[in-house]
Design a protein around this motif. Sequence first.
Motif, short mmCIF file in Angstrom:
data_model
loop_
_atom_site.label_atom_id
_atom_site.label_comp_id
_atom_site.label_asym_id
_atom_site.label_seq_id
_atom_site.Cartn_x
_atom_site.Cartn_y
_atom_site.Cartn_z
N SER A 117 0.81 -1.17 -0.06
CA SER A 117 -0.11 0.09 0.04
C SER A 117 0.89 1.39 -0.28
O SER A 117 1.95 1.25 0.53
N PRO A 118 0.52 2.37 -0.70
CA PRO A 118 1.29 3.45 -0.78
C PRO A 118 1.47 4.26 0.77
O PRO A 118 2.17 5.00 0.89
N THR A 119 0.27 3.96 1.46
CA THR A 119 0.10 4.59 2.68
C THR A 119 -0.04 3.53 3.76
O THR A 119 -0.36 2.40 3.69
N ALA A 120 0.42 3.87 5.08
CA ALA A 120 0.07 2.92 6.28
C ALA A 120 -1.37 3.04 6.58
O ALA A 120 -1.73 3.46 7.55
N ASP A 121 -2.20 2.48 5.71
CA ASP A 121 -3.33 2.26 5.77
C ASP A 121 -4.06 1.24 4.84
O ASP A 121 -3.76 1.14 3.85
N ALA A 122 -4.95 0.48 5.59
CA ALA A 122 -5.61 -0.66 4.69
C ALA A 122 -6.87 -0.99 5.42
O ALA A 122 -7.07 -0.86 6.48
N ASP A 123 -7.71 -1.55 4.65
CA ASP A 123 -9.08 -2.28 4.92
C ASP A 123 -8.95 -3.20 6.06
O ASP A 123 -7.92 -4.12 6.11
N THR A 124 -9.77 -3.32 6.95
CA THR A 124 -9.57 -4.25 8.09
C THR A 124 -10.17 -5.51 7.66
O THR A 124 -11.05 -5.73 6.51
N VAL A 125 -9.39 -6.67 7.89
CA VAL A 125 -9.65 -8.04 7.46
C VAL A 125 -10.04 -8.62 8.58
O VAL A 125 -9.59 -8.76 9.73
N ALA A 126 -11.12 -9.63 8.41
CA ALA A 126 -11.30 -10.72 9.63
C ALA A 126 -11.94 -11.97 9.14
O ALA A 126 -12.09 -12.00 7.77
N GLY A 127 -12.25 -12.96 9.98
CA GLY A 127 -12.86 -14.07 9.72
C GLY A 127 -11.65 -15.20 9.07
O GLY A 127 -10.59 -15.03 9.16
N ASP A 128 -12.33 -16.23 8.50
CA ASP A 128 -11.32 -17.43 8.07
C ASP A 128 -10.60 -17.01 6.80
O ASP A 128 -11.25 -16.35 6.10
N VAL A 129 -9.68 -17.77 6.48
CA VAL A 129 -9.03 -17.60 5.28
C VAL A 129 -8.13 -18.85 4.78
O VAL A 129 -7.53 -19.31 5.56
N GLU A 130 -7.99 -19.04 3.47
CA GLU A 130 -7.22 -19.93 2.88
C GLU A 130 -6.16 -19.29 1.94
O GLU A 130 -6.73 -18.30 1.14
N LEU A 131 -4.97 -19.48 2.20
CA LEU A 131 -3.99 -18.77 1.17
C LEU A 131 -2.88 -19.50 0.86
O LEU A 131 -2.40 -20.48 1.58
N THR A 132 -2.36 -19.26 -0.22
CA THR A 132 -0.94 -19.76 -0.87
C THR A 132 -0.11 -18.57 -0.73
O THR A 132 -0.39 -17.35 -1.17
N GLY A 133 1.22 -18.76 -0.19
CA GLY A 133 2.10 -17.56 -0.26
C GLY A 133 3.63 -18.15 -0.02
O GLY A 133 3.89 -19.34 -0.07
N TRP A 134 4.72 -17.52 -0.16
CA TRP A 134 6.03 -17.62 -0.30
C TRP A 134 6.42 -17.49 1.33
O TRP A 134 6.29 -16.44 1.91
N LEU A 135 7.10 -18.64 1.56
CA LEU A 135 7.75 -18.65 3.10
C LEU A 135 9.07 -17.86 3.27
O LEU A 135 9.94 -18.32 2.40
#
Length: 249
Positions: A117-135
């Motif tokens: 994000s260009p600023t230190a601000d982002a939408d709040t996120v909550a709940g369950d999630v499934e994700l794939t990412g780089w360790l």
Amino acid sequence: MLRPRHWGGHLLLVVALVATTWLGFWQLSAWQHGREAEARDLSEAAPLALTDAMGPDDPFPGQYVGQPVELRGTWVPASTLYVADRLRDGERGYWVMTPVIVDGGDGSAVPVVRGWSPTADADTVAGDVELTGWLQPSEGTGLPDTDASDDVIPEMRVASVTQRVEADLYSGFVVARDASSGTDGLAGVTPGSIPEVSAVTSLRNLLYAVQWWVFGGFAVYVWWRWCRDTVEALEREQDPEDERVGSPA
């Protein structure tokens, strides 16, 4: 010094040399494996389950730097932080990081970089999630946090996140590639934009190897001093007897 009463001291030296030599080569091998792991590009490898790649209490597995991992869990929105000074297309901004309580992780959480994000601000996120990412391993260049009261941290250091999360944390973090939630409105963070692992990441193992060999050298020095002092003590004990034997009746 070859008398049976001195054998214990010689045996102690042999044990010390064998132990310090073996431990030194063991640490040297760990350093070499760490350097080899850093040189590999696993970003396109098949994903592994995070819980298979590492446990919540395990040290970071160097062979999995950049390894895609899959996980399920629950966001911890109250612990969202912003990692400063992150470049994207030449523009400086922030990584948005929110921990996830990992299913099957014994209640532990893993920090997840949701995006840029260009600023230190982002939408709040909550709940369950499934994700794939780089360790990725925890960053640790020693940058100071000039304002510990805000939600901005200077680098993606797990120790900095620990202070904001009640759950235990994994020793690394995940950069989200695909996620069922949490990435809307954020630019993706790619492997190419992730800072390279520090050149001194495995240096500690090399220094430990040298340290063990120094201990071995010190053991040899102590043994030599012991032998010298023992011989000198025996010579002093024998001198009076030699004088009595050589004196006239």
